[in-house]
Design an enzyme around this catalytic site. Structure first.
Site, PDB file in Angstrom:
ATOM      1  N   TRP A 161       0.741  -1.455   0.072  1.00  0.00           N
ATOM      2  CA  TRP A 161      -0.390  -0.391  -0.099  1.00  0.00           C
ATOM      3  C   TRP A 161       1.097   1.494  -0.108  1.00  0.00           C
ATOM      4  O   TRP A 161       2.063   1.606   0.652  1.00  0.00           O
ATOM      5  CB  TRP A 161      -0.644  -0.551   1.171  1.00  0.00           C
ATOM      6  CG  TRP A 161      -1.772   1.091   1.280  1.00  0.00           C
ATOM      7  CD1 TRP A 161      -2.585   1.729   0.362  1.00  0.00           C
ATOM      8  CD2 TRP A 161      -2.303   1.488   2.646  1.00  0.00           C
ATOM      9  NE1 TRP A 161      -3.466   2.096   0.948  1.00  0.00           N
ATOM     10  CE2 TRP A 161      -3.167   2.586   2.227  1.00  0.00           C
ATOM     11  CE3 TRP A 161      -1.925   1.883   4.372  1.00  0.00           C
ATOM     12  CZ2 TRP A 161      -3.510   3.372   3.588  1.00  0.00           C
ATOM     13  CZ3 TRP A 161      -1.672   2.462   4.310  1.00  0.00           C
ATOM     14  CH2 TRP A 161      -2.998   3.533   4.759  1.00  0.00           C
TER      15      TRP A 161
ATOM     16  N   ASP B 250      -0.572  -5.073   9.264  1.00  0.00           N
ATOM     17  CA  ASP B 250      -1.371  -4.530   8.758  1.00  0.00           C
ATOM     18  C   ASP B 250      -2.204  -5.230   8.747  1.00  0.00           C
ATOM     19  O   ASP B 250      -2.267  -6.139   7.136  1.00  0.00           O
ATOM     20  CB  ASP B 250      -0.805  -3.460   7.727  1.00  0.00           C
ATOM     21  CG  ASP B 250      -1.783  -2.627   7.249  1.00  0.00           C
ATOM     22  OD1 ASP B 250      -3.105  -2.000   7.561  1.00  0.00           O
ATOM     23  OD2 ASP B 250      -1.428  -1.619   6.318  1.00  0.00           O
TER      24      ASP B 250
ATOM     25  N   ALA C   1      -5.746  -4.426   7.483  1.00  0.00           N
ATOM     26  CA  ALA C   1      -7.554  -3.372   6.777  1.00  0.00           C
ATOM     27  C   ALA C   1      -8.491  -3.889   6.178  1.00  0.00           C
ATOM     28  O   ALA C   1      -9.905  -4.004   5.292  1.00  0.00           O
ATOM     29  CB  ALA C   1      -6.579  -2.354   5.715  1.00  0.00           C
TER      30      ALA C   1
ATOM     31  N   LYS D 156     -13.163  -1.443   6.681  1.00  0.00           N
ATOM     32  CA  LYS D 156     -13.907  -1.736   4.830  1.00  0.00           C
ATOM     33  C   LYS D 156     -14.606  -3.076   6.099  1.00  0.00           C
ATOM     34  O   LYS D 156     -16.003  -3.041   5.477  1.00  0.00           O
ATOM     35  CB  LYS D 156     -13.084  -2.542   4.243  1.00  0.00           C
ATOM     36  CG  LYS D 156     -11.486  -1.995   4.389  1.00  0.00           C
ATOM     37  CD  LYS D 156     -11.814  -1.205   3.088  1.00  0.00           C
ATOM     38  CE  LYS D 156     -10.774   0.395   3.021  1.00  0.00           C
ATOM     39  NZ  LYS D 156      -9.796   0.324   2.208  1.00  0.00           N
TER      40      LYS D 156
END
Ligand SMILES: Cc1ncc(COP(=O)(O)O)c(C=O)c1O
Length: 394
Positions: A127, A208, A210, A243
């Site tokens: 990302w 991470d 997400a 999300k």
């Protein structure tokens, strides 16, 4: 003084959103921005969120400050969701943050407080905000091999070789599931090897997370993270609720940290609370409270889990449909990886020129590195998309 500022580079995704909006073609297709869309092309508020918000409206008696770490019930609920019973809760601490981005930022700031000479090793590709935040925090940033563009899968040998060369005092950043931008995740055996390699190096891990629940299921997607905290004593986990709770603009997230002792966990909490104090004093509460209410209420949690599962099934169905349509349109298995990858994103493996032609001649918007948001697709667009890709990229 401010005239000393120079223009910042344009954000590729936001620029593409503007270009998409300005395109008058009715059949244009947006595969750029990373949000989930349902079959009608919208990103509605989840029913569980609406119900929790209604209850909050009725029940909330004060909006007085929470604590520097936010609402402890929220961080506990997130820790339970992510880690389940994989680790003694006394060894886990955490604070609320401004979304997953805030969690990455606070986690890296914590690492800098502990070792300002640390280098953060991020996957190639990752990302884009990972590198930007690492650099803004003032830590070194290096990449490790991750993706094999030829196969659309992991460059597992390259990955292991690069991880083996990392030393204690540095940080390895991993995507817990649904790698952004490639959709290529390690399989369980590959995860085991990754964990063994990092364990031998003594490096600190940052995960991470997400897209928990967008890959194969909530528990399946948390599996690698749970294994990591069982084997590696210091792990920083950046969790986003944007999300999987559809709370994008409400900015709910948390940074969790696991420590070798409960005492160390307390010291870490104090440092994270101070970092929150320095950045914004208190993390936003609304989205965090809604998330906590959903996770701690059996009915709301059931509603949410079903909605999340529907989203996951939709993404994986779109992946399968697109892979099949591309096989039919190209007469080859070149794009079969789209069906087996996980999460919202995959990389098409197209050149900038091919992406330009897709955009200008076919109204198909894909950002410059070829990352496609599969979760932004509509089934009805798949035949046209596959035909266009076959024509332009064959
Ligand atoms: C890999 C990754 N990490 C973190 C985030 C941060 O999400 P947010 O700040 O919107 O919660 C994103 C969002 O796109 C992401 O893709």
């Amino acid at each position: 003084m401010l005239e000393n500022l120079t223009a910042q580079p344009e954000d590729a995704i936001l620029a593409m959103m503007d270009a998409f909006r300005a395109d008058p073609r009715a059949d244009k297709i947006d595969l750029g921005v990373g949000i989930y869309r349902d079959a009608a092309g919208t990103t509605p508020v989840m029913a569980a969120v609406k119900q929790a918000e209604q209850a909050l409206l009725d029940q909330q008696a004060t909006k007085a400050y929470t604590s520097l770490g936010g609402d402890p019930a929220f961080t506990r609920a997130i820790a339970d969701l992510v880690l389940a019973d994989s680790i003694d809760p006394a060894l886990v601490t955490g604070v609320g943050t401004v979304g997953g981005t805030g969690a990455v930022r606070q986690g890296l700031d914590l690492a800098r407080l502990a070792n300002k000479g640390a280098t953060v090793h991020i996957p190639d590709p990752s990302w884009p905000n990972h590198r930007a935040i690492v650099q803004a925090v003032g830590l070194g940033c290096k990449t490790y091999r991750y993706f094999d563009a030829e196969t659309g899968g992991l460059d597992h040998d390259g990955l292991i070789a690069d991880l083996a060369a990392i030393s204690a005092g540095d940080i390895v950043l991993l995507h817990g599931c649904c790698h952004n931008p490639t959709g290529a995740d390690p399989d369980p055996a590959q995860w085991d090897q990754i964990i063994d390699t990092i364990k031998a190096s003594g490096a600190t891990v940052m995960i991470d997370l997400a897209y928990l629940g967008f890959g194969d299921g909530l528990d399946q997607d948390a599996q690698a993270t749970r294994k990591i905290v069982q084997q590696i004593p210091e792990v920083i986990i950046a969790v986003s609720c944007s999300k999987n709770f559809g709370l994008y603009r409400d900015r709910a997230g948390a940074v969790l940290v696991t420590a070798p002792t409960a005492e160390a966990a307390q010291t870490i909490y104090g440092n994270l609370a101070t970092l929150n104090r320095l950045a914004y004093s208190f993390p936003a509460d609304h989205g965090a409270k809604v998330t906590e209410m959903i996770l701690n209420d059996a009915t709301l949690r059931g509603t949410w889990a079903t909605e999340l599962s529907d989203m996951r099934v939709r993404i994986n169905t779109l992946r399968a449909e697109l892979a099949t349509a591309l096989r039919d349109a190209t007469g080859s298995d070149r794009f079969a990886f789209l069906g087996s990858q996980r999460g919202m994103f995959s990389r098409l493996g197209a050149t900038p020129e091919q992406l330009r032609i897709l955009r200008e001649d076919h109204g198909i918007y894909i950002i410059g590195d070829g990352r496609m948001n599969i979760a932004g697709l509509s089934s009805k667009d798949i035949p046209r998309l596959a035909q266009a890709i076959a024509t332009v990229c064959a």
